[in-house]
Motif scaffolding. Structure first.
Motif, PDB file in Angstrom:
ATOM      1  N   SER A 230       0.940  -1.194   0.233  1.00  0.00           N
ATOM      2  CA  SER A 230      -0.011   0.030   0.008  1.00  0.00           C
ATOM      3  C   SER A 230       0.949   1.224   0.044  1.00  0.00           C
ATOM      4  O   SER A 230       0.624   2.353  -0.647  1.00  0.00           O
ATOM      5  N   GLU A 231       2.068   1.220   0.856  1.00  0.00           N
ATOM      6  CA  GLU A 231       3.015   2.308   1.011  1.00  0.00           C
ATOM      7  C   GLU A 231       3.683   2.703  -0.478  1.00  0.00           C
ATOM      8  O   GLU A 231       3.660   3.685  -1.004  1.00  0.00           O
ATOM      9  N   PHE A 232       3.923   1.370  -1.244  1.00  0.00           N
ATOM     10  CA  PHE A 232       4.622   1.445  -2.616  1.00  0.00           C
ATOM     11  C   PHE A 232       3.847   2.065  -3.532  1.00  0.00           C
ATOM     12  O   PHE A 232       4.124   3.007  -4.230  1.00  0.00           O
ATOM     13  N   PHE A 233       2.288   1.673  -3.638  1.00  0.00           N
ATOM     14  CA  PHE A 233       1.622   2.041  -4.669  1.00  0.00           C
ATOM     15  C   PHE A 233       1.005   3.519  -4.525  1.00  0.00           C
ATOM     16  O   PHE A 233       0.758   4.117  -5.284  1.00  0.00           O
ATOM     17  N   PHE A 234       0.796   3.683  -3.086  1.00  0.00           N
ATOM     18  CA  PHE A 234       0.130   5.082  -2.950  1.00  0.00           C
ATOM     19  C   PHE A 234       1.118   6.074  -2.096  1.00  0.00           C
ATOM     20  O   PHE A 234       0.251   7.164  -2.057  1.00  0.00           O
ATOM     21  N   GLY A 235       2.269   6.114  -1.941  1.00  0.00           N
ATOM     22  CA  GLY A 235       3.108   6.711  -1.322  1.00  0.00           C
ATOM     23  C   GLY A 235       3.489   7.776  -2.225  1.00  0.00           C
ATOM     24  O   GLY A 235       3.575   7.697  -3.393  1.00  0.00           O
ATOM     25  N   THR A 236       3.627   8.994  -1.718  1.00  0.00           N
ATOM     26  CA  THR A 236       3.725  10.167  -2.572  1.00  0.00           C
ATOM     27  C   THR A 236       5.284  10.766  -2.157  1.00  0.00           C
ATOM     28  O   THR A 236       5.643  11.728  -2.609  1.00  0.00           O
ATOM     29  N   THR A 237       6.276  10.010  -1.661  1.00  0.00           N
ATOM     30  CA  THR A 237       7.551  10.358  -1.355  1.00  0.00           C
ATOM     31  C   THR A 237       8.399   9.217  -1.554  1.00  0.00           C
ATOM     32  O   THR A 237       8.213   8.035  -1.309  1.00  0.00           O
ATOM     33  N   TRP A 238       9.532   9.512  -2.346  1.00  0.00           N
ATOM     34  CA  TRP A 238      10.295   8.653  -2.935  1.00  0.00           C
ATOM     35  C   TRP A 238      11.756   8.983  -2.165  1.00  0.00           C
ATOM     36  O   TRP A 238      12.262  10.158  -2.648  1.00  0.00           O
ATOM     37  N   SER A 239      12.035   8.229  -1.173  1.00  0.00           N
ATOM     38  CA  SER A 239      13.458   8.566  -0.383  1.00  0.00           C
ATOM     39  C   SER A 239      13.994   7.516   0.124  1.00  0.00           C
ATOM     40  O   SER A 239      13.908   7.146   1.189  1.00  0.00           O
ATOM     41  N   PRO A 240      14.659   6.647  -0.740  1.00  0.00           N
ATOM     42  CA  PRO A 240      15.442   5.260  -0.196  1.00  0.00           C
ATOM     43  C   PRO A 240      16.713   5.759   0.685  1.00  0.00           C
ATOM     44  O   PRO A 240      17.325   6.759   0.340  1.00  0.00           O
ATOM     45  N   SER A 241      16.986   4.819   1.593  1.00  0.00           N
ATOM     46  CA  SER A 241      18.149   4.955   2.292  1.00  0.00           C
ATOM     47  C   SER A 241      18.361   3.608   2.878  1.00  0.00           C
ATOM     48  O   SER A 241      17.541   3.074   3.345  1.00  0.00           O
ATOM     49  N   SER A 245      14.541   3.232   7.435  1.00  0.00           N
ATOM     50  CA  SER A 245      13.509   4.260   7.319  1.00  0.00           C
ATOM     51  C   SER A 245      13.314   4.864   6.020  1.00  0.00           C
ATOM     52  O   SER A 245      13.422   6.112   5.818  1.00  0.00           O
ATOM     53  N   SER A 246      13.331   4.125   4.836  1.00  0.00           N
ATOM     54  CA  SER A 246      13.183   4.479   3.568  1.00  0.00           C
ATOM     55  C   SER A 246      11.707   4.755   3.393  1.00  0.00           C
ATOM     56  O   SER A 246      10.755   4.062   3.920  1.00  0.00           O
ATOM     57  N   SER A 247      11.187   5.648   2.448  1.00  0.00           N
ATOM     58  CA  SER A 247      10.011   5.952   1.866  1.00  0.00           C
ATOM     59  C   SER A 247      10.143   5.555   0.286  1.00  0.00           C
ATOM     60  O   SER A 247      10.657   6.469  -0.424  1.00  0.00           O
ATOM     61  N   LEU A 248       9.497   4.309  -0.179  1.00  0.00           N
ATOM     62  CA  LEU A 248       9.549   4.022  -1.591  1.00  0.00           C
ATOM     63  C   LEU A 248       8.078   4.173  -2.109  1.00  0.00           C
ATOM     64  O   LEU A 248       7.506   3.249  -2.744  1.00  0.00           O
ATOM     65  N   GLY A 249       7.475   5.325  -2.156  1.00  0.00           N
ATOM     66  CA  GLY A 249       6.377   5.539  -2.797  1.00  0.00           C
ATOM     67  C   GLY A 249       6.416   5.774  -4.413  1.00  0.00           C
ATOM     68  O   GLY A 249       7.296   6.327  -4.849  1.00  0.00           O
ATOM     69  N   ILE A 250       5.728   5.071  -5.444  1.00  0.00           N
ATOM     70  CA  ILE A 250       6.036   5.043  -6.728  1.00  0.00           C
ATOM     71  C   ILE A 250       5.316   6.145  -7.532  1.00  0.00           C
ATOM     72  O   ILE A 250       5.628   6.481  -8.657  1.00  0.00           O
ATOM     73  N   LEU A 251       4.414   6.740  -6.918  1.00  0.00           N
ATOM     74  CA  LEU A 251       3.504   7.777  -7.559  1.00  0.00           C
ATOM     75  C   LEU A 251       4.351   8.992  -7.894  1.00  0.00           C
ATOM     76  O   LEU A 251       4.132   9.488  -9.353  1.00  0.00           O
ATOM     77  N   PRO A 252       5.475   9.684  -7.596  1.00  0.00           N
ATOM     78  CA  PRO A 252       6.212  10.618  -8.045  1.00  0.00           C
ATOM     79  C   PRO A 252       7.037  10.041  -9.191  1.00  0.00           C
ATOM     80  O   PRO A 252       7.106  10.653 -10.327  1.00  0.00           O
ATOM     81  N   LEU A 253       7.465   8.830  -9.212  1.00  0.00           N
ATOM     82  CA  LEU A 253       8.037   8.088 -10.371  1.00  0.00           C
ATOM     83  C   LEU A 253       7.197   8.148 -11.608  1.00  0.00           C
ATOM     84  O   LEU A 253       7.391   8.361 -12.783  1.00  0.00           O
ATOM     85  N   LEU A 254       5.976   7.395 -11.092  1.00  0.00           N
ATOM     86  CA  LEU A 254       5.072   7.273 -12.261  1.00  0.00           C
ATOM     87  C   LEU A 254       4.618   8.484 -13.049  1.00  0.00           C
ATOM     88  O   LEU A 254       4.343   8.812 -14.318  1.00  0.00           O
TER      89      LEU A 254
END
Length: 487
Positions: A230-241, A245-254
């Motif tokens: 759910s966080e991957f497909f609906f997240g609005t932040t892409w910040s891998p670390s 504590s990474s945020s891997l939302g695909i929406l900005p990339l799409l």
């Protein structure tokens, strides 16, 4: 015997088999071709295939299996720390380097075969270092013994391989030559081999696709076992670390992928389609012969060149207009990398895809449809708008979707022209990035492939695969719907 020489000898035997099979078929009927079941060339090809195929299949199988057998027989000779990850791979790499170095030293005359078997471990590193062969660790007695074992059995395997391949080639040639006579159905035999070759080629293509899809699916499932879907497909932040504590939302990339592709299609589709209409309906043969190859040259330019063009030319030009101190006097653009930069250059790259395919599709429209329209009093432009383009619409849609798929999968232009910022914005003068660019960045460097930050690349690839599949399904739907109207 080296593999290349072995292949050359087998090819020579196949050529000899072709000539021998053809001559034997003719001699069996005293030169009267009408008494043969098949043409003489089929008898030649049958003998050539019998001399070639069994030998090549055995060669390929031996090349695949010999390293596996050598590794399995050598590994028990090494004393390894089971707790150290990757120890076996590093040790076997050193064994192969030592074995190759000893073999090279024997071949170049720097060392005799007896000297290679009796050399001391402390001499090996200096000897190989003088030949430019670097080792990952000191050469221990176990490593040297394993390398000598590896090299010895590799030599034995090479001789056995040579004997087997030559025996199969000569034996196959002899069997085919003996079976050649007037009643032998050589054409059926050759066509049977050709049919199986086509089936094998089709199976390789299908299995390759299945393998790619399965690798994406399994690694994507593994990723979602570590990171919430759910966080991957609906997240609005892409910040891998990689520290956590990474945020891997695909929406900005799409969004970046679709936005840049949309800008590229806005540039490529009108120019490419109008060029195709001009070339197919209005241009003289001389003009067409000049313009179409000139347009198709764009398709042969490497994408890295387009990326440098975006970075060094298009970006600074846009900055001079929309940047600080630009012609407009307002600062709308903070840097040369932006959606507009990548989109414009990508659109230029896509022009030949749309133009060339649309031109071929428009030319495939029957001339009788044009003649009927003109005979009813329509002008050439009305004929193009109301007859030619509607008839060619399914193919044109396919060309546009092909260009869209090409745009979605582009990487280098995006990396150099659009930047690396993952954000959601409607401003085409801001930097953004795409799914493909992040796949590259996530798999670059010393990444732990068991972490979500590395496995996310497979989830991104699976997402692109689904999008491309959806485009293809949509294209098939369009083609089938409009084909029914013109059939």
């Amino acid at each position: 015997m080296p593999t290349l020489w072995l292949i050359v000898i087998v090819l020579i035997l196949a050529a000899v088999g072709y000539v021998a099979g053809r001559q034997r078929s003719l001699s069996s009927v005293d030169g009267d071709v009408r008494r043969l079941h098949s043409l003489p060339s089929f008898y030649g090809w049958n003998a050539a295939l019998w001399a070639l195929l069994p030998a090549l299949l055995a060669l390929v199988a031996w090349q695949v299996m010999q390293p596996v057998v050598l590794n399995l027989s050598t590994q028990p000779m090494l004393e390894l720390d089971a707790a150290q990850p990757g120890a076996l791979g590093l040790a076997m790499a050193d064994v192969r380097r030592v074995a190759d170095g000893l073999d090279l030293a024997v071949q170049t005359g720097l060392m005799s075969a007896e000297g290679a078997r009796g050399i001391a471990p402390e001499e090996v590193r200096a000897q190989l270092g003088g030949m430019g062969i670097a080792l990952g660790s000191d050469v221990t007695p176990q490593t040297l013994a394993a390398a000598q074992h590896y090299r010895g059995w590799a030599d034995v395997g090479q001789w056995l391989e040579t004997a087997l391949v030559l025996l199969l080639s000569v034996g196959g040639l002899a069997l085919a030559w003996r079976a050649t006579n007037a009643e032998f159905r050589a054409r059926n035999s050759v066509e049977r081999v050709a049919r199986w070759a086509l089936i094998a080629a089709a199976c390789i293509a299908i299995l390759t696709t299945v393998g790619i899809v399965l690798s994406l699916i399994f690694n994507t499932i593994k990723f979602f076992g570590l990171y919430p879907a759910s966080e991957f497909f609906f997240g609005t932040t892409w910040s891998p670390s990689f520290g956590g504590s990474s945020s891997l939302g695909i929406l900005p990339l799409l969004w970046g992928t679709l936005y840049i592709s949309f800008v590229a299609l806005v540039v490529a589709v009108p120019i490419g389609l109008f060029s195709a209409v001009y070339l197919s309906e209005y241009a003289s043969p001389r003009m067409r012969a000049l313009v179409k190859p000139a347009l198709e040259i764009l398709a042969g330019i490497p994408t890295i060149v387009y990326g440098l063009f975006a970075l060094l030319t298009v970006g600074p030009v846009l900055m001079s207009v929309f940047g600080q101190g630009g012609v407009l006097g307002v600062t709308w653009m903070g840097g040369g990398t932006a959606v507009m930069t990548a989109g414009l250059v990508m659109g230029i790259m896509l022009i030949p895809f749309v133009s060339s395919l649309s031109d071929d599709i428009i030319n495939a429209v029957p001339q009788s449809m044009r003649d009927g329209s003109l005979g009813l009093g329509a002008t050439p432009s009305e004929t193009v708008r109301q007859v030619v383009l509607p008839a060619a619409l399914p193919g044109i849609v396919g060309a546009i979707l092909l260009a869209a798929s090409r745009a979605i999968g582009e990487t280098m232009i995006v990396v150099l022209g659009a930047g690396a910022a993952a954000n959601l914005s409607l401003n085409p003068l801001e930097a953004m990035t795409t799914v493909t660019a992040k796949i590259v960045s996530q798999l670059t460097g010393d990444a732990d492939f068991s972490s979500p930050e590395a496995l996310v690349a497979f989830a991104l690839g699976m997402t692109l695969f689904v999008i491309t599949l959806g485009l293809n399904v949509f294209a098939l739907w369009i083609v089938r719907r409009y084909r029914e109207q013109y059939e």
